[in-house]
Design an enzyme around this catalytic site. Structure first.
Site, mmCIF file in Angstrom:
data_model
loop_
_atom_site.group_PDB
_atom_site.id
_atom_site.type_symbol
_atom_site.label_atom_id
_atom_site.label_comp_id
_atom_site.label_asym_id
_atom_site.label_seq_id
_atom_site.Cartn_x
_atom_site.Cartn_y
_atom_site.Cartn_z
ATOM 1 C CB CYS A 112 0.373 -11.851 -40.172
ATOM 2 S SG CYS A 112 1.188 -12.925 -38.992
ATOM 3 C CG HIS A 248 -3.841 -12.625 -40.266
ATOM 4 N ND1 HIS A 248 -3.405 -13.905 -40.572
ATOM 5 C CD2 HIS A 248 -3.132 -12.229 -39.180
ATOM 6 C CE1 HIS A 248 -2.474 -14.250 -39.700
ATOM 7 N NE2 HIS A 248 -2.286 -13.254 -38.846
ATOM 8 C CG ASN A 278 -1.370 -16.282 -36.819
ATOM 9 O OD1 ASN A 278 -1.043 -16.326 -38.002
ATOM 10 N ND2 ASN A 278 -1.245 -15.193 -36.082
HETATM 11 N N1 COA Z 1 -2.086 -21.167 -21.062
HETATM 12 C C1 COA Z 1 -2.532 -20.828 -19.863
HETATM 13 N N2 COA Z 1 -2.338 -19.609 -19.320
HETATM 14 C C2 COA Z 1 -1.665 -18.709 -20.053
HETATM 15 C C3 COA Z 1 -1.164 -19.002 -21.339
HETATM 16 C C4 COA Z 1 -1.399 -20.295 -21.836
HETATM 17 N N3 COA Z 1 -0.975 -20.685 -23.049
HETATM 18 N N4 COA Z 1 -0.557 -17.908 -21.841
HETATM 19 C C5 COA Z 1 -0.656 -16.961 -20.898
HETATM 20 N N5 COA Z 1 -1.329 -17.435 -19.825
HETATM 21 C C6 COA Z 1 -1.680 -16.761 -18.575
HETATM 22 C C7 COA Z 1 -0.806 -15.555 -18.322
HETATM 23 O O1 COA Z 1 0.359 -15.929 -17.612
HETATM 24 C C8 COA Z 1 -1.713 -14.686 -17.499
HETATM 25 O O2 COA Z 1 -1.727 -15.160 -16.179
HETATM 26 P P1 COA Z 1 -1.814 -14.135 -14.948
HETATM 27 O O3 COA Z 1 -3.127 -13.452 -15.084
HETATM 28 O O4 COA Z 1 -1.728 -15.041 -13.774
HETATM 29 O O5 COA Z 1 -0.644 -13.222 -15.111
HETATM 30 C C9 COA Z 1 -3.102 -14.965 -18.067
HETATM 31 O O6 COA Z 1 -3.002 -16.237 -18.730
HETATM 32 C C10 COA Z 1 -3.556 -13.927 -19.082
HETATM 33 O O7 COA Z 1 -2.503 -13.708 -20.002
HETATM 34 P P2 COA Z 1 -2.609 -12.664 -21.143
HETATM 35 O O8 COA Z 1 -1.323 -12.613 -21.896
HETATM 36 O O9 COA Z 1 -3.151 -11.397 -20.564
HETATM 37 O O10 COA Z 1 -3.734 -13.338 -22.058
HETATM 38 P P3 COA Z 1 -4.543 -12.739 -23.232
HETATM 39 O O11 COA Z 1 -5.972 -12.782 -22.957
HETATM 40 O O12 COA Z 1 -3.963 -11.436 -23.721
HETATM 41 O O13 COA Z 1 -4.280 -13.832 -24.373
HETATM 42 C C11 COA Z 1 -3.044 -14.101 -26.392
HETATM 43 C C12 COA Z 1 -2.979 -14.022 -24.865
HETATM 44 C C13 COA Z 1 -1.648 -14.274 -26.945
HETATM 45 C C14 COA Z 1 -3.911 -15.286 -26.780
HETATM 46 C C15 COA Z 1 -3.703 -12.789 -26.938
HETATM 47 O O14 COA Z 1 -3.083 -11.671 -26.336
HETATM 48 C C16 COA Z 1 -3.615 -12.659 -28.426
HETATM 49 O O15 COA Z 1 -4.105 -13.480 -29.164
HETATM 50 N N6 COA Z 1 -3.059 -11.544 -28.927
HETATM 51 C C17 COA Z 1 -2.919 -11.316 -30.327
HETATM 52 C C18 COA Z 1 -1.767 -12.096 -30.843
HETATM 53 C C19 COA Z 1 -1.740 -12.148 -32.343
HETATM 54 O O16 COA Z 1 -2.737 -12.045 -32.998
HETATM 55 N N7 COA Z 1 -0.546 -12.336 -32.872
HETATM 56 C C20 COA Z 1 -0.329 -12.504 -34.235
HETATM 57 C C21 COA Z 1 -0.493 -11.246 -34.966
HETATM 58 S S1 COA Z 1 -0.313 -11.505 -36.651
#
Ligand code: COA
Length: 322
Positions: A112, A248, A278
């Site tokens: 990215c 980004h 993204n």
């Molecule tokens: N829909 C519904 N629930 C979901 C889900 C989805 N698509 N994905 C995960 N969950 C659930 C999880 O199972 C978890 O449930 P639990 O509390 O019962 O265990 C809960 O939602 C929270 O999950 P979590 O992974 O802690 O969510 P988060 O707030 O960290 O959001 C991302 C997840 C991926 C959106 C976030 O971490 C993110 O954007 N990170 C950066 C990723 C990024 O930028 N990547 C590219 C870099 S170039």
């Protein structure tokens, strides 16, 4: 000498997969995806659309915007983590499609952060007088690397391409700061499906993108403000001198958090992730192209581009819109 951007373009696949469609594929909801990421829909390359076709489409649009012919281009760099093939390179395929017969072409993979590194690389060639024109492209078909059964990643990514044409200029400024942290590589990975151990049977999970979302999030919200701060200090500037910060587009919450940490109004942190998801190396040039076409970028505006991603790598570059 610097390279000034004299044209921008983008190419977006036709098919739109909104959050509703994803909620029919995995257990998720429009509300969850919007709230956690800011994404409402993403475009998916289908049929004849490939990384090469998107890159070539963005290149043609950027050349038209610059009022230049393909023959005038001396360097093509394509940043991509999702090439259609390993060989020939995407950049050579683009050269063939657009007829940029005088260009030297190579690809660059910095995930990215790819477009930022391509911009830095082109600037290095132009500032040394090695080439006078360059076409840089960020192009991705991330849908090919996405596990559509994994709700923790599939909600985030999309396909598309963005491009910029640069011309050597006696005026203008350019500054950059970049870093890589190989020790953190495991938080965002994707193994090649071409490897022997994955050759037979259905694709193994590790041949799709795998991500520790929380770690990537923490990394981005701490390192992006830090590297922008380093760049500003290096260039003797403050946030007040910068018209726009083009980050980004990984997650709207990351952009908001960076703006907050830098005590800077969101108006100067444009966001378009809602419509694209993204798109990795394509996200910054697609955003820049949208802003350029809306007439939001004015001569003399100081812009900071900042990217981060797998590697992990991150960085920020400063340039003046001419
Ligand atoms: N829909 C519904 N629930 C979901 C889900 C989805 N698509 N994905 C995960 N969950 C659930 C999880 O199972 C978890 O449930 P639990 O509390 O019962 O265990 C809960 O939602 C929270 O999950 P979590 O992974 O802690 O969510 P988060 O707030 O960290 O959001 C991302 C997840 C991926 C959106 C976030 O971490 C993110 O954007 N990170 C950066 C990723 C990024 O930028 N990547 C590219 C870099 S170039």
């Amino acid at each position: 000498m610097t390279g000034k951007i004299c044209g921008t373009g983008s190419c977006i696949p036709e098919a739109v997969w909104d959050n509703q469609k994803l909620s029919e594929m995995v257990e998720t909801s429009d509300e969850w995806i919007r709230e956690r990421t800011g994404v409402a829909a993403r475009h998916i390359a289908l049929g004849e659309e490939t990384t090469v076709s998107l890159a070539a489409g963005a290149a043609r649009a950027a050349l038209e915007n610059a009022g230049m012919s393909p023959e005038e281009i001396q360097l093509i760099i394509v940043a991509t983590v999702s090439p259609d093939k390993l060989m020939p390179t995407t950049s050579c395929e683009v050269q063939k499609q657009i007829g940029a017969v005088n260009a030297t072409c190579f690809d660059l993979n910095a995930a990215c952060t790819g477009f930022l590194f391509a911009l830095n690389t082109a600037q290095a060639y132009l500032s040394q007088g090695i080439y006078r024109t360059a076409l840089i492209i960020g192009a991705e078909s991330l849908s090919q690397l996405t596990n559509w059964e994994d709700r923790s990643t599939c909600i985030l990514f999309g396909d598309g391409a963005g491009a910029a044409v640069l011309r050597a200029s006696e005026t203008g400024i350019y500054g950059l700061v970049t870093h890589s942290v190989g020790d953190m590589g495991e938080v965002l990975t994707c193994s090649s499906r071409n490897r022997k151990e994955y050759a037979n049977g259905p694709a193994a999970p590790e041949t799709y993108m795998q991500m520790n979302g929380k770690e990537v999030f923490k990394f981005a919200v701490s390192k992006v403000p830090e590297v922008i701060g380093e760049l500003l200090e290096q260039e003797g500037l403050t946030t007040a001198d910068i018209r726009y910060f083009l980050l980004h587009q990984a997650n709207e919450r990351i952009v908001r958090s960076v703006a907050k940490r830098m005590k800077t109004d969101m108006e100067r942190f444009p966001v378009n992730i809602e419509n694209y998801g993204n798109t990795s190396s394509a996200s910054i040039p697609i955003l820049m192209d949208e802003m350029n076409r809306k007439g939001l970028l004015k001569p003399g505006d100081k812009l900071i581009f900042s990217g981060f991603g797998a590697g992990l790598s991150y960085g920020a570059s400063l340039m003046e819109w001419q």
